[in-house]
Design an enzyme around this catalytic site. Structure first.
Site, PDB file in Angstrom:
ATOM      1  N   ARG A   1       5.651  16.427  23.761  1.00  0.00           N
ATOM      2  CA  ARG A   1       5.807  16.687  25.201  1.00  0.00           C
ATOM      3  C   ARG A   1       6.758  15.654  25.792  1.00  0.00           C
ATOM      4  O   ARG A   1       6.725  14.488  25.413  1.00  0.00           O
ATOM      5  CB  ARG A   1       4.467  16.543  25.923  1.00  0.00           C
ATOM      6  CG  ARG A   1       3.449  17.554  25.517  1.00  0.00           C
ATOM      7  CD  ARG A   1       2.170  17.387  26.345  1.00  0.00           C
ATOM      8  NE  ARG A   1       1.289  18.502  26.052  1.00  0.00           N
ATOM      9  CZ  ARG A   1       0.235  18.417  25.225  1.00  0.00           C
ATOM     10  NH1 ARG A   1      -0.076  17.295  24.633  1.00  0.00           N
ATOM     11  NH2 ARG A   1      -0.491  19.488  25.010  1.00  0.00           N
TER      12      ARG A   1
ATOM     13  N   ASP B   1       6.487  -3.197   8.680  1.00  0.00           N
ATOM     14  CA  ASP B   1       5.127  -2.730   8.415  1.00  0.00           C
ATOM     15  C   ASP B   1       4.221  -3.958   8.520  1.00  0.00           C
ATOM     16  O   ASP B   1       4.134  -4.763   7.599  1.00  0.00           O
ATOM     17  CB  ASP B   1       5.043  -2.083   7.028  1.00  0.00           C
ATOM     18  CG  ASP B   1       3.656  -1.512   6.740  1.00  0.00           C
ATOM     19  OD1 ASP B   1       2.714  -1.837   7.492  1.00  0.00           O
ATOM     20  OD2 ASP B   1       3.522  -0.745   5.764  1.00  0.00           O
TER      21      ASP B   1
ATOM     22  N   LYS C   1      -8.557  -3.893   8.010  1.00  0.00           N
ATOM     23  CA  LYS C   1      -7.493  -4.712   8.606  1.00  0.00           C
ATOM     24  C   LYS C   1      -8.041  -5.784   9.559  1.00  0.00           C
ATOM     25  O   LYS C   1      -9.174  -5.702  10.000  1.00  0.00           O
ATOM     26  CB  LYS C   1      -6.463  -3.819   9.311  1.00  0.00           C
ATOM     27  CG  LYS C   1      -5.877  -2.727   8.406  1.00  0.00           C
ATOM     28  CD  LYS C   1      -5.038  -3.272   7.248  1.00  0.00           C
ATOM     29  CE  LYS C   1      -4.896  -2.320   6.083  1.00  0.00           C
ATOM     30  NZ  LYS C   1      -3.958  -1.221   6.255  1.00  0.00           N
TER      31      LYS C   1
ATOM     32  N   TYR D   1       2.306  22.139  28.744  1.00  0.00           N
ATOM     33  CA  TYR D   1       2.621  23.136  27.711  1.00  0.00           C
ATOM     34  C   TYR D   1       4.113  23.298  27.492  1.00  0.00           C
ATOM     35  O   TYR D   1       4.588  24.363  27.156  1.00  0.00           O
ATOM     36  CB  TYR D   1       1.930  24.468  28.010  1.00  0.00           C
ATOM     37  CG  TYR D   1       0.454  24.397  27.661  1.00  0.00           C
ATOM     38  CD1 TYR D   1       0.042  24.071  26.365  1.00  0.00           C
ATOM     39  CD2 TYR D   1      -0.535  24.601  28.618  1.00  0.00           C
ATOM     40  CE1 TYR D   1      -1.298  23.959  26.042  1.00  0.00           C
ATOM     41  CE2 TYR D   1      -1.882  24.495  28.302  1.00  0.00           C
ATOM     42  CZ  TYR D   1      -2.259  24.168  27.005  1.00  0.00           C
ATOM     43  OH  TYR D   1      -3.579  24.047  26.679  1.00  0.00           O
TER      44      TYR D   1
ATOM     45  N   GLN E   1      -7.090   0.214  10.518  1.00  0.00           N
ATOM     46  CA  GLN E   1      -8.038   0.779   9.553  1.00  0.00           C
ATOM     47  C   GLN E   1      -9.114  -0.284   9.271  1.00  0.00           C
ATOM     48  O   GLN E   1      -8.911  -1.482   9.518  1.00  0.00           O
ATOM     49  CB  GLN E   1      -7.235   1.180   8.298  1.00  0.00           C
ATOM     50  CG  GLN E   1      -8.023   1.775   7.158  1.00  0.00           C
ATOM     51  CD  GLN E   1      -8.444   0.712   6.156  1.00  0.00           C
ATOM     52  OE1 GLN E   1      -7.903  -0.376   6.140  1.00  0.00           O
ATOM     53  NE2 GLN E   1      -9.429   1.044   5.338  1.00  0.00           N
TER      54      GLN E   1
ATOM     55  N   HIS F   1      -0.682  -5.823   7.658  1.00  0.00           N
ATOM     56  CA  HIS F   1      -1.437  -6.985   7.157  1.00  0.00           C
ATOM     57  C   HIS F   1      -1.284  -8.200   8.079  1.00  0.00           C
ATOM     58  O   HIS F   1      -1.730  -9.276   7.701  1.00  0.00           O
ATOM     59  CB  HIS F   1      -0.900  -7.415   5.780  1.00  0.00           C
ATOM     60  CG  HIS F   1      -1.163  -6.453   4.675  1.00  0.00           C
ATOM     61  ND1 HIS F   1      -0.795  -6.713   3.371  1.00  0.00           N
ATOM     62  CD2 HIS F   1      -1.768  -5.243   4.652  1.00  0.00           C
ATOM     63  CE1 HIS F   1      -1.139  -5.698   2.594  1.00  0.00           C
ATOM     64  NE2 HIS F   1      -1.733  -4.783   3.349  1.00  0.00           N
TER      65      HIS F   1
ATOM     66  N   ARG G   1      -2.875  10.965  18.667  1.00  0.00           N
ATOM     67  CA  ARG G   1      -3.379  10.026  19.672  1.00  0.00           C
ATOM     68  C   ARG G   1      -4.656   9.321  19.207  1.00  0.00           C
ATOM     69  O   ARG G   1      -5.467   9.876  18.480  1.00  0.00           O
ATOM     70  CB  ARG G   1      -3.670  10.791  20.968  1.00  0.00           C
ATOM     71  CG  ARG G   1      -2.462  11.519  21.545  1.00  0.00           C
ATOM     72  CD  ARG G   1      -2.807  12.256  22.836  1.00  0.00           C
ATOM     73  NE  ARG G   1      -3.871  13.233  22.648  1.00  0.00           N
ATOM     74  CZ  ARG G   1      -3.681  14.560  22.668  1.00  0.00           C
ATOM     75  NH1 ARG G   1      -2.475  15.069  22.877  1.00  0.00           N
ATOM     76  NH2 ARG G   1      -4.691  15.378  22.505  1.00  0.00           N
TER      77      ARG G   1
ATOM     78  N   PHE H   1       0.840  -1.180   0.000  1.00  0.00           N
ATOM     79  CA  PHE H   1       0.000   0.000   0.000  1.00  0.00           C
ATOM     80  C   PHE H   1       0.890   1.249   0.000  1.00  0.00           C
ATOM     81  O   PHE H   1       1.982   1.258   0.566  1.00  0.00           O
ATOM     82  CB  PHE H   1      -0.930  -0.013   1.224  1.00  0.00           C
ATOM     83  CG  PHE H   1      -1.813   1.197   1.302  1.00  0.00           C
ATOM     84  CD1 PHE H   1      -2.745   1.455   0.316  1.00  0.00           C
ATOM     85  CD2 PHE H   1      -1.686   2.107   2.337  1.00  0.00           C
ATOM     86  CE1 PHE H   1      -3.539   2.593   0.364  1.00  0.00           C
ATOM     87  CE2 PHE H   1      -2.487   3.240   2.397  1.00  0.00           C
ATOM     88  CZ  PHE H   1      -3.411   3.477   1.407  1.00  0.00           C
TER      89      PHE H   1
HETATM   90  C1  PLP Z   1      -3.233  -0.094   5.563  1.00  0.00           C
HETATM   91  C2  PLP Z   1      -1.775  -0.075   5.364  1.00  0.00           C
HETATM   92  C3  PLP Z   1      -0.967   0.952   5.871  1.00  0.00           C
HETATM   93  C4  PLP Z   1      -1.501   2.236   6.413  1.00  0.00           C
HETATM   94  O1  PLP Z   1      -2.385   2.127   7.423  1.00  0.00           O
HETATM   95  P1  PLP Z   1      -3.523   3.245   7.637  1.00  0.00           P
HETATM   96  O2  PLP Z   1      -4.006   2.909   8.998  1.00  0.00           O
HETATM   97  O3  PLP Z   1      -4.535   3.050   6.568  1.00  0.00           O
HETATM   98  O4  PLP Z   1      -2.876   4.575   7.571  1.00  0.00           O
HETATM   99  C5  PLP Z   1       0.402   0.819   5.772  1.00  0.00           C
HETATM  100  N1  PLP Z   1       0.944  -0.234   5.161  1.00  0.00           N
HETATM  101  C6  PLP Z   1       0.207  -1.223   4.633  1.00  0.00           C
HETATM  102  C7  PLP Z   1       0.900  -2.372   3.986  1.00  0.00           C
HETATM  103  C8  PLP Z   1      -1.183  -1.161   4.695  1.00  0.00           C
HETATM  104  O5  PLP Z   1      -1.907  -2.115   4.114  1.00  0.00           O
END
Ligand code: PLP
Length: 412
Positions: free
Chosen positions: A228, A170, A199, A235, A196, A173, A245, A99
């Site tokens: 922070r 990453d 997922k 602050y 997301q 998935h 967050r 992605f």
């Molecule tokens: C979904 C996805 C992301 C990004 O995640 P978001 O929460 O949509 O920003 C990053 N890397 C891969 C491989 C993804 O499938």
């Protein structure tokens, strides 16, 4: 395999009319936990009990010392890069079959992505290609556990250590995937997660970073909380960061989802094993091969290769459309490697921000070649993970649909 419905007359009804399991699953536990947050009044903040509870539970599930939530799986990558000190003038090696966010997170910290091709059997970053892509400006590597299959973490960690560059996994998935029985997301300096809507663990949106390094955990928490200092005055901002967050509502849904995840991981493995076995019997269909060290595959996507020649020349797009007509939600996946997305191919980003100078030759992203990724884009079919949450015997619907499409095409 069930008898097919092909014959002289084309069947009027699709192979599958029953709906597949829905995703996400709106269960009672999620609703109750949402109501608790709603009534409890702590809706936001890094100290909301719902957020702390989820972070603790997610860390326990992955056997990671620290889990830090944030707004999404794009920002989690940016926070990781930023915490590792990656910025302008640096290069980050990424695979092109993923992605967009894997590569744009690098631009997000003003570094330059360098694309290295994927392994032809797992579609994850190829260690040989990585080795060739590492240069004097390489500061980090982002590998992707594509579709839920762990990348070759033995070789990737070895190469990164030898070259003194950071590894970010990453794992967007790969919720629950394991390499040599150890959860992915705990091998690199950081594991990056997305929650997301599509997922395998979701709150609609959301993200997280896992790490075993105490200092990197503090850095991630500080960056996602407006820079922070942890425990410092509200602050007082001593480093670059932002409000990235998670809300307590999202955390509540994630805690509910996490309880279901182990059972879902098991079900997806069972269904995928059936598909692997039965689809491989159809001429022109080749499921991806699994590395035996991938002791748990998370199957965010079920992937198989399709050869139009065995289907009377039916193009990939038409094949997936025909499967959808038969009630199977198949997709052709990424249409092109990321280096050929206009953003990169036409360099539609601020090159100067990445540390590029006029004396450097501009990267011709459009001419990189990357044959394995190109081929993966041409010949791969995706099924979404919620298909694999159906009872295993229902995988025969997928197999039958592929068979029906093939026979019908060859008969015409
Ligand atoms: C979904 C996805 C992301 C990004 O995640 P978001 O929460 O949509 O920003 C990053 N890397 C891969 C491989 C993804 O499938």
């Amino acid at each position: 395999m069930q008898p097919t419905r092909t014959g002289a007359s084309v069947p009027p009804t699709p192979v599958r009319t029953r709906p597949w399991p829905q995703w996400p699953i709106p269960d009672a536990s999620g609703r109750a936990r949402l109501a608790d947050v709603f009534d409890g009044g702590e809706w936001n903040g890094v100290t909301a009990p719902a957020v702390l509870d989820f972070e603790a539970a997610f860390g326990r599930y992955l056997n990671a010392r620290h889990a830090t939530t944030c707004v999404n799986g794009t920002v989690s990558l940016e926070i990781a890069l930023s915490a590792l000190g990656v910025g302008s003038g640096d290069e980050v090696v990424v695979p092109p079959y993923t992605f967009l966010a894997t590569a744009t997170a690098v631009l997000g910290v003003n570094a330059l992505p360098v694309f290295a091709d994927i392994d032809p059997e797992t579609y994850c970053l190829d260690p040989e290609a990585l080795e060739a892509a590492i240069g004097p400006r390489t500061a980090a590597v982002i590998c992707v556990h594509l579709g839920g299959h762990p990348a070759d973490l033995d070789r990737l960690t070895e190469i990164c250590e030898r070259h003194g560059v950071a590894l970010i996994e990453d794992a967007a998935h790969a919720h629950g995937a394991r390499w040599r029985d150890r959860p992915v997301g705990t091998f690199g300096q950081y594991g990056s997660w997305s929650f997301q809507g599509s997922k395998n663990l979701t709150a609609g949106e959301g993200g997280a970073l896992t790490t075993d390094d105490d200092a990197l955990a503090v850095a991630a928490r500080e960056i996602r909380n407006c820079g922070r200092a942890e425990g410092g005055p509200w602050y007082e901002h001593y480093r670059f960061g932002g409000n990235w967050r998670l809300t307590a509502f999202q955390a509540a849904l994630l805690s509910a989802g996490l309880e279901q995840l182990p059972g879902q991981v098991e079900r997806r493995e069972e269904c995928a094993a059936r598909l692997d076995e039965e689809l491989a019997r159809i001429e022109g269909i080749r499921p991806l091969r699994r590395d035996p060290r991938a002791t748990t595959h998370a199957h965010h996507l079920y992937l198989f290769r399709y050869e139009p020649e065995a289907f009377g020349g039916l193009p990939l797009d038409a094949f997936t459309a025909a499967l959808r007509h038969e009630g199977i939600p198949a997709m052709p996946g990424y249409p092109r490697p990321l280096n050929r997305q206009p953003l990169f191919a036409e360099r539609r980003f601020d090159q100067r921000a990445t540390g590029w100078r006029p004396e450097y030759p501009p990267t011709r992203f459009d001419r990189l070649g990357l044959p394995v990724s190109e081929r993966a884009c041409r010949e791969t079919v995706w099924l979404p993970h919620h298909v694999l949450l159906a009872p295993p015997e229902e995988m025969s619907d997928v197999v039958e649909a592929v068979d029906v499409v093939r026979r019908r095409r060859l008969a015409s």
